[in-house]
Motif scaffolding. Sequence first.
Motif, short mmCIF file in Angstrom:
data_model
loop_
_atom_site.label_atom_id
_atom_site.label_comp_id
_atom_site.label_asym_id
_atom_site.label_seq_id
_atom_site.Cartn_x
_atom_site.Cartn_y
_atom_site.Cartn_z
N PHE A 93 -37.68 32.10 -55.72
CA PHE A 93 -38.42 30.87 -55.40
C PHE A 93 -38.65 30.04 -56.65
N SER A 94 -38.99 30.69 -57.74
CA SER A 94 -39.36 29.98 -58.97
C SER A 94 -38.16 29.68 -59.87
N ALA A 95 -36.96 30.06 -59.45
CA ALA A 95 -35.79 29.91 -60.31
C ALA A 95 -35.28 28.48 -60.37
N LYS A 96 -35.65 27.64 -59.40
CA LYS A 96 -35.17 26.26 -59.38
C LYS A 96 -36.26 25.36 -58.80
N TRP A 97 -36.04 24.06 -58.94
CA TRP A 97 -37.00 23.08 -58.43
C TRP A 97 -37.22 23.33 -56.95
N ASN A 98 -38.49 23.47 -56.52
CA ASN A 98 -38.76 23.98 -55.18
C ASN A 98 -39.70 23.12 -54.34
N GLU A 99 -39.80 21.82 -54.64
CA GLU A 99 -40.71 20.98 -53.88
C GLU A 99 -40.31 20.87 -52.41
N VAL A 100 -39.05 21.17 -52.09
CA VAL A 100 -38.58 21.04 -50.72
C VAL A 100 -39.36 21.94 -49.76
N TYR A 101 -39.85 23.08 -50.23
CA TYR A 101 -40.50 24.02 -49.32
C TYR A 101 -41.84 23.48 -48.82
N GLY A 102 -42.60 22.86 -49.68
CA GLY A 102 -43.83 22.23 -49.22
C GLY A 102 -43.56 21.06 -48.30
N ASN A 103 -42.53 20.28 -48.63
CA ASN A 103 -42.20 19.11 -47.81
C ASN A 103 -41.81 19.52 -46.40
N ASN A 104 -40.93 20.51 -46.28
CA ASN A 104 -40.48 20.93 -44.97
C ASN A 104 -41.59 21.58 -44.14
N LEU A 105 -42.53 22.20 -44.81
CA LEU A 105 -43.61 22.86 -44.10
C LEU A 105 -44.49 21.86 -43.35
N GLY A 106 -44.59 20.64 -43.88
CA GLY A 106 -45.39 19.63 -43.19
C GLY A 106 -44.85 19.32 -41.81
#
Length: 349
Positions: A93-106
Motif C-alpha cells: 500500500f505504501s510503496a506508491k502514491w495511493n490517493e486513489v484508495y480514499g477517492n474510490n471509497l467515497g
Amino acid sequence: MALAGSGCLFLLLLCHGLAERSGRWERSGASASEGPKRLPHPLLYFDPRDVSNLRQKSHSSGHSAITRAIRNAVGTMLGKPSFYLPPSDYLSFSAKWNEVYGNNLGVLSLYCLLYPEDQAALDFTLDYMDRMASYPQWQVRVAPNDEVPVAHSLTGFATAFDFLYPSLDAARRQSYLEKIHGVTKELYEFSKYRAWGKHYLHNHQATNIVALLVGALVLSPHRPQTALLCKQIAVDVMEKTMFLLDHVVDGSLDEGVAYGSYTARSITQYVALALRHFHLNHTGSPWLKQHFWFYYATLLPGFQRTVGIADSNYNWFYGPESQLAFLDRFVLTRCSLNPFASPTDAKSK
C-alpha cells in the motif's frame, strides 16, 4: 471515480432545502441537530432521517445520469476486486502514491447507502475499509513528509464511516473510529509546522485542511474535544482562504487545471460543509461565481490549455464536471445541473 466527484454527485441528489438543513456548532463539538434517541451518523451532508428521501431521489429520472455514473463506477470495481481493493499488506500500500484508495471509497460508500440491498457491494466495501484500518499509517514511504495521500485516505475513510455507520457492527465502528481519530490528530499536529498549515492558496493546504475538517466533523459525537480543536483550526484556515480568493476578480486559480482542481474540489466541499455545520455562507462569494466561468471556458470547443504556475499538466486531475455542477446548483442557483451533467461528464473524460 474521485471523491470530489462522488461528493458533489451526492450533493446533487439533495433537494435545496435538504442541502441547507444544518445544525449549529456547539462548544461541545457536537451538532445541535443531534438527538439523543437516534444514531449519530450520517451527519456530514445529511441526517439519518434524510436517507429514505435520498434513495428515492437516486431512482428518479431527473437524477438518472448521476446515479448511472455511480453504479457504473462501482460495477467496474466489483468486476475486478484484485485491482481495486487496497493491498492486503502495508508495504504494498505504501510503496506508491495511493490517493486513489480514499477517492474510490467515497463513491463505494455512497452506492452502498443508496442501494442497501446490494450485499456484495457492502461486503466489498467493508473488506476495503478493514484493509485500510489495518495499516499502521497511510503515508507513502518514498514521500514521508507529504500528507496529501493521507488526506485523501482520511476524507474517503471518514466519509464512508459516516455513510455506512448504521450498517457497521460494534467492532467495526470502534476500529474505524479509532483509525479516524488517530489520523485526524496526526494531521492536526502536522498542521502546526508544515507549510500547508500556514499557506492559504495552495492545493496541499486545501486538500489537507478539508480532510482535517471532515475527520473532525465525523469525530464530533464521539471525541468532542479533539473534534473542536481540529474544527477551529480548519475553519480558521479555510475562512482566510475564502477571504483571499474573493480578491481574485476573474475567478481563476494560479495552479492551472490540474493541481488547481485539487484546490477547487476541496473548496466546494468546504463551502457545503461550512454552510451545513457552521452557518458560514459562501455561496455569494464573488470568486466562486466567477470560478464557474473559469471552469466552463475549459469545456468550450477550441479550448487548448490554461496557464498555471508550476503546473505543466494540461489535463484535469479532478473534475471539472463535479465542480461545475456544484457551482451551477449551489452558487449560481440556476438549477440547470441535470441537463448540464451528461455533456460535461463526457467532455472531461
